[in-house]
Motif scaffolding. Sequence first.
Motif, PDB file in Angstrom:
ATOM      1  N   HIS A 466       0.814  -1.215   0.000  1.00 21.14           N
ATOM      2  CA  HIS A 466       0.000   0.000   0.000  1.00 21.14           C
ATOM      3  C   HIS A 466       0.853   1.274   0.000  1.00 21.14           C
ATOM      4  O   HIS A 466       0.378   2.346  -0.383  1.00 21.14           O
ATOM      5  N   ARG A 467       2.131   1.160   0.384  1.00 15.29           N
ATOM      6  CA  ARG A 467       2.997   2.331   0.407  1.00 15.29           C
ATOM      7  C   ARG A 467       3.657   2.603  -0.950  1.00 15.29           C
ATOM      8  O   ARG A 467       4.253   3.659  -1.146  1.00 15.29           O
ATOM      9  N   THR A 468       3.586   1.641  -1.852  1.00 13.84           N
ATOM     10  CA  THR A 468       4.249   1.815  -3.156  1.00 13.84           C
ATOM     11  C   THR A 468       3.324   1.577  -4.348  1.00 13.84           C
ATOM     12  O   THR A 468       3.733   1.759  -5.492  1.00 13.84           O
ATOM     13  N   ALA A 469       2.087   1.176  -4.102  1.00 14.81           N
ATOM     14  CA  ALA A 469       1.159   0.871  -5.201  1.00 14.81           C
ATOM     15  C   ALA A 469       0.923   2.100  -6.079  1.00 14.81           C
ATOM     16  O   ALA A 469       0.783   1.985  -7.311  1.00 14.81           O
ATOM     17  N   ARG A 470       0.897   3.283  -5.468  1.00 17.03           N
ATOM     18  CA  ARG A 470       0.657   4.508  -6.240  1.00 17.03           C
ATOM     19  C   ARG A 470       1.770   4.753  -7.264  1.00 17.03           C
ATOM     20  O   ARG A 470       1.510   5.210  -8.380  1.00 17.03           O
ATOM     21  N   GLN A 471       3.006   4.431  -6.888  1.00 18.82           N
ATOM     22  CA  GLN A 471       4.123   4.630  -7.815  1.00 18.82           C
ATOM     23  C   GLN A 471       4.000   3.719  -9.032  1.00 18.82           C
ATOM     24  O   GLN A 471       4.365   4.105 -10.152  1.00 18.82           O
ATOM     25  N   SER A 473       1.173   2.726 -10.329  1.00 20.55           N
ATOM     26  CA  SER A 473       0.132   3.339 -11.163  1.00 20.55           C
ATOM     27  C   SER A 473       0.694   4.513 -11.956  1.00 20.55           C
ATOM     28  O   SER A 473       0.379   4.682 -13.151  1.00 20.55           O
ATOM     29  N   GLN A 474       1.536   5.317 -11.313  1.00 18.40           N
ATOM     30  CA  GLN A 474       2.165   6.444 -12.006  1.00 18.40           C
ATOM     31  C   GLN A 474       3.058   5.954 -13.145  1.00 18.40           C
ATOM     32  O   GLN A 474       3.092   6.541 -14.230  1.00 18.40           O
TER      33      GLN A 474
END
Length: 501
Positions: A466-471, A473-474
């Motif tokens: 959950h701490r790196t999932a956004r990266q 997606s980016q």
Amino acid sequence: MALSAPLWLFGDQLGPHFHSTSEHIHRDVLLIESARVCRTRPFHRQKLHLVLSGMRHLAAELGERSTYLKTETYRDGLEQYGRPVLVFEPTSHAAERFVQRLLDEGVVLDVLPTPMFALSRTDFAEWAGNRNQFRLEAFYRDQRRRFEVLMAGEEPVDGVWNLDADNREPPPKKRSTLGVDPPWWPSEDDIDDSVRADLNALDLPTVGQDGPRLFAVTADEARKALQHFVSYRLADFGKYEDAVMSQDWAMAHSLLSVPLNMGLLEPLEVVEAAEQAWRDGDAPLASVEGFIRQVLGWREYVWHLYWHFGPEYLDRNELAAHEPLPKWFTELDGEHPIAACLSHTLTELNTRGWVHHIPRLMILGNFALQRGYDPKALTEWFATAFVDGFAWVMPVNVIGMSQHADGGLIATKPYASGGAYLDRMTDHCGGCEYNPKKRLGPDACPFTAGYWSFVHRHRDRLAKNHRTARQVSQMHRLADLDQVLEQESLSSPPPRPSVTS
């Protein structure tokens, strides 16, 4: 009480709490300078100088109480000495195995618990229990409670355990240095001259330059360095502890890692001095708490996990990183065509054998993580190239914190970043040939391009965190991702740009 058996001390067990306490006065102290140990690995030249200088200074201080032997091996020295000895718990798995053999042979009579750390190994084992994850914050809070440091009864002073958020300021703008009082510096003496002459004669396979001794190697020097830091530098430490300034290598850091790791200072002595500065109104709580977290939290945590995880921890490689360390990296060649921050860090390491924790983690470690350098080889390099690096210091710092090779046993995410972080927290990018905002092209920042290559390589793992999932997606939204990946596969590090960014 006087102990009749002589005490054999290693080169990182040099403080009075090893040989001259009110409970134990060891009348006979043995110190052995082993030529084989000095040449087993390519240690930084200044690291060897510090250890040998510390041992020889202690022998001079103890006078007739000490026997100082220069032999090929430790065993040669023990045989020459001819008397069974006591030892303290050594600081590496290899040394512990060696001491156990000596104990079985009767050469060592007993192994005493080390006074080098506040928490005993037995107490840590009880704290660890059946945990399968080890978070620093939980350990640190227990340390604070156990030793009643920065506490108001059962609660932390001011009601806050961690003031990290107050200690993340970037370097001040329009200034080349932090402008604080300089560190306390030792003065070299005849013993240092003899060490330098002997090291020159031995022609060892060292890395790094020789240079003036910058760190304390006696208990008296260490106390002076501690008091100077607390009196003149601690107040400015916290706010900028994560910042990097190219013209100010020490900034407001304590430079106490060497005397602490050579056993010259007791950790609670250091912690109590810092806490007293806050209670006296001489340093803000954020600086004091940040410093105490380094000493009573991280340093103790790293020591105990070294023993808890065992020697097999060095073989952890959850990210399947197998690239050999390049020669320009291990030989500290800051002239190689690389980003200014990396070049400068390697040059500083070559010159002094020391940089603070952010260049270690976010420049050296970050670069190695992005390029998949073998974590075991990297750990070994850190342990030998840094003057405060010993076998117990680096596995958790590198395998766990820096390279995430333990799969998350101690850290919730890999410490990878692109050039934007380095642009914010260092003053290197303004004069660099590479542009931290660019990930593609001859002047693309190797950290920015390398970051996206790293995210792509480990996208499945990072997407589940959950701490790196956004990266992740980016990354999928980058229109030039394929070109970035192709560029990274062809150059490590990238060629010099044809224009200055």
